[in-house]
Structure formats: structure tokens, C-alpha cells
Write a protein that holds these residues in place. Structure first.
Motif, PDB file in Angstrom:
ATOM      1  N   ARG A 126      13.652 -28.367  -2.893  1.00  0.00           N
ATOM      2  CA  ARG A 126      13.998 -29.773  -2.651  1.00  0.00           C
ATOM      3  C   ARG A 126      13.734 -30.697  -3.841  1.00  0.00           C
ATOM      4  N   GLN A 127      12.810 -30.342  -4.710  1.00  0.00           N
ATOM      5  CA  GLN A 127      12.481 -31.247  -5.816  1.00  0.00           C
ATOM      6  C   GLN A 127      13.585 -31.247  -6.864  1.00  0.00           C
ATOM      7  N   ILE A 128      13.957 -32.437  -7.288  1.00  0.00           N
ATOM      8  CA  ILE A 128      14.894 -32.595  -8.409  1.00  0.00           C
ATOM      9  C   ILE A 128      14.212 -33.442  -9.473  1.00  0.00           C
ATOM     10  N   ILE A 129      14.339 -33.005 -10.703  1.00  0.00           N
ATOM     11  CA  ILE A 129      13.754 -33.738 -11.832  1.00  0.00           C
ATOM     12  C   ILE A 129      14.875 -34.360 -12.657  1.00  0.00           C
ATOM     13  N   ASP A 171       6.640 -31.520 -24.242  1.00  0.00           N
ATOM     14  CA  ASP A 171       5.424 -31.404 -23.438  1.00  0.00           C
ATOM     15  C   ASP A 171       5.691 -31.670 -21.958  1.00  0.00           C
ATOM     16  N   ASP A 172       6.618 -32.566 -21.674  1.00  0.00           N
ATOM     17  CA  ASP A 172       6.917 -32.933 -20.289  1.00  0.00           C
ATOM     18  C   ASP A 172       7.613 -31.818 -19.516  1.00  0.00           C
ATOM     19  N   LEU A 173       8.119 -30.823 -20.204  1.00  0.00           N
ATOM     20  CA  LEU A 173       8.792 -29.722 -19.524  1.00  0.00           C
ATOM     21  C   LEU A 173       7.834 -28.919 -18.643  1.00  0.00           C
ATOM     22  N   ALA A 174       6.538 -29.100 -18.844  1.00  0.00           N
ATOM     23  CA  ALA A 174       5.542 -28.432 -17.996  1.00  0.00           C
ATOM     24  C   ALA A 174       5.647 -28.884 -16.544  1.00  0.00           C
ATOM     25  N   ASN A 175       6.305 -30.012 -16.294  1.00  0.00           N
ATOM     26  CA  ASN A 175       6.477 -30.504 -14.936  1.00  0.00           C
ATOM     27  C   ASN A 175       7.514 -29.718 -14.145  1.00  0.00           C
ATOM     28  N   ILE A 176       8.286 -28.895 -14.823  1.00  0.00           N
ATOM     29  CA  ILE A 176       9.280 -28.057 -14.152  1.00  0.00           C
ATOM     30  C   ILE A 176       8.583 -26.804 -13.642  1.00  0.00           C
ATOM     31  N   THR A 177       8.665 -26.551 -12.329  1.00  0.00           N
ATOM     32  CA  THR A 177       7.945 -25.429 -11.732  1.00  0.00           C
ATOM     33  C   THR A 177       8.868 -24.639 -10.808  1.00  0.00           C
ATOM     34  N   GLU A 178       8.289 -23.631 -10.153  1.00  0.00           N
ATOM     35  CA  GLU A 178       9.019 -22.810  -9.190  1.00  0.00           C
ATOM     36  C   GLU A 178       9.395 -23.598  -7.934  1.00  0.00           C
ATOM     37  N   ASN A 179       8.946 -24.834  -7.832  1.00  0.00           N
ATOM     38  CA  ASN A 179       9.334 -25.698  -6.712  1.00  0.00           C
ATOM     39  C   ASN A 179      10.515 -26.598  -7.036  1.00  0.00           C
ATOM     40  N   THR A 180      10.959 -26.555  -8.290  1.00  0.00           N
ATOM     41  CA  THR A 180      12.022 -27.452  -8.747  1.00  0.00           C
ATOM     42  C   THR A 180      13.389 -26.828  -8.498  1.00  0.00           C
ATOM     43  N   ALA A 181      14.231 -27.514  -7.741  1.00  0.00           N
ATOM     44  CA  ALA A 181      15.587 -27.027  -7.487  1.00  0.00           C
ATOM     45  C   ALA A 181      16.451 -27.170  -8.731  1.00  0.00           C
ATOM     46  N   ALA A 182      16.369 -28.332  -9.384  1.00  0.00           N
ATOM     47  CA  ALA A 182      17.243 -28.592 -10.531  1.00  0.00           C
ATOM     48  C   ALA A 182      16.650 -29.659 -11.429  1.00  0.00           C
ATOM     49  N   VAL A 183      16.984 -29.555 -12.689  1.00  0.00           N
ATOM     50  CA  VAL A 183      16.753 -30.625 -13.659  1.00  0.00           C
ATOM     51  C   VAL A 183      18.121 -31.177 -14.025  1.00  0.00           C
TER      52      VAL A 183
END
Length: 395
Positions: A126-129, A171-183
Motif C-alpha cells: 500500500r505504501q507509495i513514495i 541517502d533518502d533511498l533508504a526509505n524504500i523498503t519491502e513495504n513499498t508498492a512503488a516509487v
């Protein structure tokens, strides 16, 4: 008799308290014409729409031919309509092989909405970045991705589970995780004032998305179809996104958008529920016919190959101290001034001298330059003379 201008102010919904109020009677090539003989060179291309200029003869011919056949016949996706089928085929031919399916929409914002839906359903996440200072459209979903609280606050609550990262910050790419649907990112941030990311950042973003199973969605609504000196801007970074969103320059001046994806991702809208994403007018046959003609013009007239040279001519002509910085990629350019008052005065001066130039939603201290790719060297030189005269007067 009430004038068109008065009727515009009286009966048409207004988006600001100070519209430009330039009345346009016709357009052709790089020029707009008013009802009283006014002539304006268009340096914004209808905001990156008219990449091959206004009313290109081959586009007009394609539109007329389609008008003689049929217009709207049913909702998108039910009947086999040659303009849609042929345009989808021709788009996939110029894209990497991983792109296998095209969904046509009416606009870029609708392409954003559809892309978010298939990303969530395909990944089960569900998370979108999105990126700070991004602009992806004004519908509720697209607005949720705008990285500027000033534009979101009045319409809250928006979509949940939207997070933001700093554009071009590894550095901010660390916020992308296995919970992220899409960037979801713009290939070049447009309304932030043409912010061009580094190749290193884009490649690190692609790698992080791959590692976490996150879909990388590229917004090429402004950058697509030759604007940056490549047919698509992702080519500059030597990466391939998972989903590609298109609009503006795709239609040769007609309203059209699209999102493109591998078939296994796109197919999630076919069932559970059936008709998981539908549109009445998306992929309108007249718009698709115009888009086919526009793509053919871009290819046959080698417009992309000359973009960088023309951009360099703009840069050399505008190499003056009052312009603090010229940012851009190809013919998507930005002239950084000191403040909005200068931008506003120069823009108005240019309009009075027959030149249309504008500023950015999230960067009001810079002037936008995004002319039709068909602009000639002489027209570039003429336009730069007007810009420099305006800057000399007000900066």
C-alpha cells in the motif's frame, strides 16, 4: 455585445485571480494569433504539449481522415479500434521490450491514477513514495503525490500511506523498503523548476527498487517524445522503469495520456474485480490518430536529434549575468532569476512583445522555456533578444 474576454471571466471557471487573458483565434507552427492581428511566438508549447508545433499538417490530415471514419463508439477496451491498436503497437516498438501493454487515458493525471492502482494490486502493498516538490496532476490521487503541503492542505484528507523523499538524494533511498508498492518520480522535475537528477542517483534508485521488489514508476508526462533530446528521458540515465506514464506531447495537440507496463503487471485490472480500471473517452480514436501522426513526424523529421544543438543555442544567446542559472535537459529549460517580481515583469514584457514565456508552479523565481522542437535557429535568436531586453529592463 459582450466580448469573449468578458464571457470568459463571467462564465468560465477561473483557476486564479489573475489569468493571462490573451485571446487566441488560431495557431500554427510556433505561433499563436489573436483576433486583432496579434502574433505570439510560443516558448512553452502549451506546457510541453505541442512538441511538433501547433496544427502540424500531418496531424490535421490524420484527424480529418479519422473524422471521416468514426469518432467515439464505446468505452475504451471493448471494441477493436484501429487508431488505438496501431498507436499501442507503434509505441511499444520504440520502447524497451519489457514494456508490453499500453492503457490509454484522457490525461496525464489519469495515467498517474491508473499506475498507482496497478502498482498496489500487483505488489499487494500500500505504501507509495513520491518526491518532495513533485507535480503529478490535480486529481485526488495525483494531488496526494505532490510534495508541497501548500497545494495539498486545502483538500485533505488525501490518500493514506504516501511518503516523500528528497529528489536526487541517494541517502533518502533508504526509505524504500519491502513495504513499498512503488516509487513515483518525474524523470526531470518540471514544476520544481527543471531539476535534473544525476545518472548515479537514478541508477541507485533503480537498484533499490529492484532489491526491495518495489515498482519504479516514471512520470514522463512533460519529458516524453523528444523534449529532453531523447525520445524518452529515462534513456539518459541508462535505466528502464517498471511503469511509464505519458501524456502532453503524445497527442500532437489532442488530449491523450497513457501508462505502459509489462503485461503481467497490467493484467491485474482484468479480474478480481473485472473491469478494474475503466474509462469512457480514454484513447479516443481521433486523439490516437493524431498521436500516431505526431510520433511519425518526430521520427521522420529527426526532431530529437537536433534538440541538444538548439538548447545550446538558447544557452549561448542567454549567457548574461542577470540570469543566475540555466537549468535543463534538452529543450526543457529554466532561467533562474532573483525573485517573482522580476519573473512576472519579464513575462509580461515578453507577452507585450509577442513572446509567450511563463514560470513554474513550485518555482516562481524562474522562467520556463519549452518551445516546440520545430523552432528554427532564427526564431530562437529572435526570442532571446526579447527575453534579454525584458531582463535588462526589469532585472
Amino acid at each position: 455585445m459582450i466580448s469573449n474576454r468578458e464571457l470568459f471571466l463571467k462564465n468560465t471557471a477561473q483557476t486564479s485571480n489573475s489569468p493571462r487573458l490573451l485571446e487566441i483565434e488560431r495557431a500554427e507552427g510556433v505561433y499563436l494569433y489573436g483576433p486583432n492581428g496579434e502574433k505570439y511566438m510560443d516558448l512553452v508549447s502549451g506546457f510541453n504539449v505541442s512538441n511538433i508545433g501547433h496544427r502540424h499538417p500531418k496531424v490535421l490530415e490524420a484527424i480529418q481522415d479519422q473524422l471521416n471514419r468514426f469518432m467515439h463508439v464505446t468505452v475504451y477496451g471493448e471494441f477493436v479500434q484501429a487508431p488505438q491498436v496501431q498507436l499501442a503497437t507503434e509505441l511499444l516498438e520504440v520502447l524497451p521490450n519489457s514494456f508490453q501493454s499500453v492503457y490509454f487515458t484522457n490525461s496525464g493525471a489519469e495515467a498517474v491514477e491508473g499506475s498507482m492502482k496497478i502498482a498496489k494490486k500487483y505488489t499487494g502493498r500500500r505504501q507509495i513514495i513520491a518526491a518532495k516538490h513533485a507535480y503529478h496532476g490535480s486529481t485526488q490521487g495525483a494531488l496526494s503525490l505532490i510534495g508541497n503541503d501548500e497545494y495539498r492542505a486545502a483538500y485533505a484528507p488525501l490518500l493514506p500511506e504516501i511518503s516523500f523523499i528528497e529528489f536526487n538524494n541517494i541517502d533518502d533511498l533508504a526509505n524504500i523498503t519491502e513495504n513499498t508498492a512503488a516509487v513515483i518520480v518525474e524523470a526531470v522535475q518540471g514544476e520544481a523548476g527543471v531539476r535534473v537528477p544525476s545518472k548515479e542517483y537514478m541508477q541507485a534508485l533503480r537498484q533499490k527498487c529492484t532489491e526491495t521488489g518495489t515498482l519504479l514508476i516514471f512520470d514522463e508526462i512533460q519529458t516524453g517524445f523528444g523534449r529532453t533530446g531523447k525520445l524518452f528521458a529515462f534513456e539518459h540515465f541508462e535505466i528502464i522503469p517498471d511503469i511509464l506514464m505519458l501524456a502532453k506531447g503524445i497527442g500532437g495537440g489532442m488530449p491523450l495520456g497513457a501508462f505502459v507496463a509489462p503485461k503481467e503487471i497490467m493484467d491485474v485490472i482484468k479480474d478480481n474485480p473485472m473491469l478494474g480500471h475503466i474509462t469512457t473517452f480514454g484513447g479516443h480514436p481521433v486523439s490516437c490518430a493524431a498521436a500516431r501522426a505526431s510520433l511519425k513526424v518526430i521520427q521522420e523529421e529527426s526532431l530529437v536529434q537536433d534538440v541538444e544543438r538548439k538548447a545550446n543555442l538558447f544557452r549561448s544567446e542567454l549567457n548574461i549575468p542577470q540570469i543566475k542559472e540555466i537549468r535543463g535537459l534538452g529543450l526543457m529549460m529554466c532561467l533562474q532569476l532573483e525573485n517573482f517580481d522580476q519573473v512576472y515583469q519579464v513575462s509580461n514584457y515578453c507577452a507585450n512583445q509577442g513572446l509567450i514565456i511563463d514560470w513554474y508552479l513550485h518555482c516562481e523565481t524562474a522562467l520556463r522555456i519549452a518551445p516546440p522542437l520545430t523552432i528554427s535557429d532564427q526564431q530562437i535568436i529572435e526570442s532571446c533578444k526579447i527575453i534579454k531586453a525584458g531582463i535588462a529592463k526589469f532585472c
